[in-house]
Design a protein around this motif. Sequence first.
Motif, PDB file in Angstrom:
ATOM      1  N   GLU A 297      10.740   6.251 -12.151  1.00 58.81           N
ATOM      2  CA  GLU A 297       9.931   6.509 -13.345  1.00 58.81           C
ATOM      3  C   GLU A 297       8.543   6.966 -12.923  1.00 58.81           C
ATOM      4  O   GLU A 297       7.852   6.272 -12.161  1.00 58.81           O
ATOM      5  N   GLY A 298       8.136   8.117 -13.418  1.00 61.53           N
ATOM      6  CA  GLY A 298       6.793   8.604 -13.151  1.00 61.53           C
ATOM      7  C   GLY A 298       6.630   9.231 -11.775  1.00 61.53           C
ATOM      8  O   GLY A 298       7.578   9.352 -10.997  1.00 61.53           O
ATOM      9  N   ALA A 299       5.390   9.611 -11.486  1.00 66.20           N
ATOM     10  CA  ALA A 299       5.067  10.264 -10.223  1.00 66.20           C
ATOM     11  C   ALA A 299       4.598   9.243  -9.190  1.00 66.20           C
ATOM     12  O   ALA A 299       4.169   8.140  -9.529  1.00 66.20           O
ATOM     13  N   ALA A 300       4.685   9.629  -7.934  1.00 62.09           N
ATOM     14  CA  ALA A 300       4.223   8.755  -6.855  1.00 62.09           C
ATOM     15  C   ALA A 300       2.705   8.629  -6.896  1.00 62.09           C
ATOM     16  O   ALA A 300       1.993   9.546  -7.293  1.00 62.09           O
ATOM     17  N   SER A 301       2.214   7.461  -6.480  1.00 59.04           N
ATOM     18  CA  SER A 301       0.771   7.191  -6.472  1.00 59.04           C
ATOM     19  C   SER A 301       0.407   6.389  -5.229  1.00 59.04           C
ATOM     20  O   SER A 301       1.205   5.583  -4.738  1.00 59.04           O
TER      21      SER A 301
ATOM     22  N   THR B 270      15.652  -1.951 -16.746  1.00 59.29           N
ATOM     23  CA  THR B 270      14.716  -3.020 -16.400  1.00 59.29           C
ATOM     24  C   THR B 270      13.888  -2.605 -15.184  1.00 59.29           C
ATOM     25  O   THR B 270      14.408  -2.011 -14.234  1.00 59.29           O
ATOM     26  N   HIS B 271      12.605  -2.916 -15.199  1.00 62.57           N
ATOM     27  CA  HIS B 271      11.737  -2.634 -14.052  1.00 62.57           C
ATOM     28  C   HIS B 271      12.143  -3.541 -12.889  1.00 62.57           C
ATOM     29  O   HIS B 271      12.068  -4.762 -12.974  1.00 62.57           O
TER      30      HIS B 271
ATOM     31  N   TYR C  61       1.331   4.288   2.451  1.00 60.19           N
ATOM     32  CA  TYR C  61       2.533   4.521   1.644  1.00 60.19           C
ATOM     33  C   TYR C  61       2.154   4.722   0.181  1.00 60.19           C
ATOM     34  O   TYR C  61       1.287   4.004  -0.342  1.00 60.19           O
ATOM     35  N   SER C  62       2.816   5.673  -0.469  1.00 57.47           N
ATOM     36  CA  SER C  62       2.684   5.829  -1.915  1.00 57.47           C
ATOM     37  C   SER C  62       3.783   5.015  -2.587  1.00 57.47           C
ATOM     38  O   SER C  62       4.761   4.634  -1.945  1.00 57.47           O
ATOM     39  N   TRP C  63       3.613   4.735  -3.860  1.00 56.13           N
ATOM     40  CA  TRP C  63       4.623   3.959  -4.588  1.00 56.13           C
ATOM     41  C   TRP C  63       5.066   4.683  -5.855  1.00 56.13           C
ATOM     42  O   TRP C  63       4.297   5.404  -6.477  1.00 56.13           O
ATOM     43  N   THR C  64       6.326   4.482  -6.212  1.00 55.41           N
ATOM     44  CA  THR C  64       6.891   5.019  -7.441  1.00 55.41           C
ATOM     45  C   THR C  64       7.714   3.914  -8.089  1.00 55.41           C
ATOM     46  O   THR C  64       8.468   3.211  -7.399  1.00 55.41           O
ATOM     47  N   ILE C  65       7.582   3.733  -9.397  1.00 62.40           N
ATOM     48  CA  ILE C  65       8.317   2.684 -10.107  1.00 62.40           C
ATOM     49  C   ILE C  65       9.819   2.961 -10.059  1.00 62.40           C
ATOM     50  O   ILE C  65      10.264   4.103 -10.223  1.00 62.40           O
TER      51      ILE C  65
END
Length: 216
Positions: A171-175, A196-197, A184-188
């Motif tokens: 979900e969404g873009a990496a940040s 569910t998250h 490291y970047s993270w993505t949901i």
Amino acid sequence: SSSSSSSSSSGDRDNINVVRAHRRRAVALGHLPSFAYEQYDVVSMRARARELLAKRLVGTGSTAESTQSRAPADPTAFSYWLVAQLPIGDRFRQEMLERPTTHARLHALLNKLEQLERQLVFACDNCAQEVATLADLITMSSEGVQASFVNSGGCVHQTLTVRRVLHVLLEGAASTVDSWFPGYSWTIIRCGRCWTHLGWRFDRTLDHLRPARFYG
């Protein structure tokens, strides 16, 4: 300093050797085999727990070895340290901290370790969809395969790190904002069945980091 640390380690070994000598004397004077005493000997229980934990620690570089090297020699201190290393829920963790004796705590933790050895998968808490296997656990923190992280909103997350996942969607873009793992970047990531998250995918932003990707 290094000299005091060395003295402390030597003292720990001496104490353990004394305990073992007393145990051997008890076996020699008693009528029970040694394994019967070892079930109630916290030094033996610590050794068994450390052996089982070593099988579960999959690391990058020297991370797993470093985690094991920080395991306290004193059985009581080790029992509290072990509580922080295992992928267990908050309720069980609190129960372990409230156990009145080192023996009771180590006995319960050994049972949990042996139970985890038989556990093959981790699943979504909402719909039971399989998302990772026991073999996927990887050590990415000095705390072990599970660590506590706080997000910018003040929420504490008990997070397992794994090398791969199944049946998830991004979900969404990496940040890289407030990343718990520098470089490291993270993505949901969400459950592919019920949305569910579940956690985050972490991708390296620096070429020298290993692994290139993992999940929390």
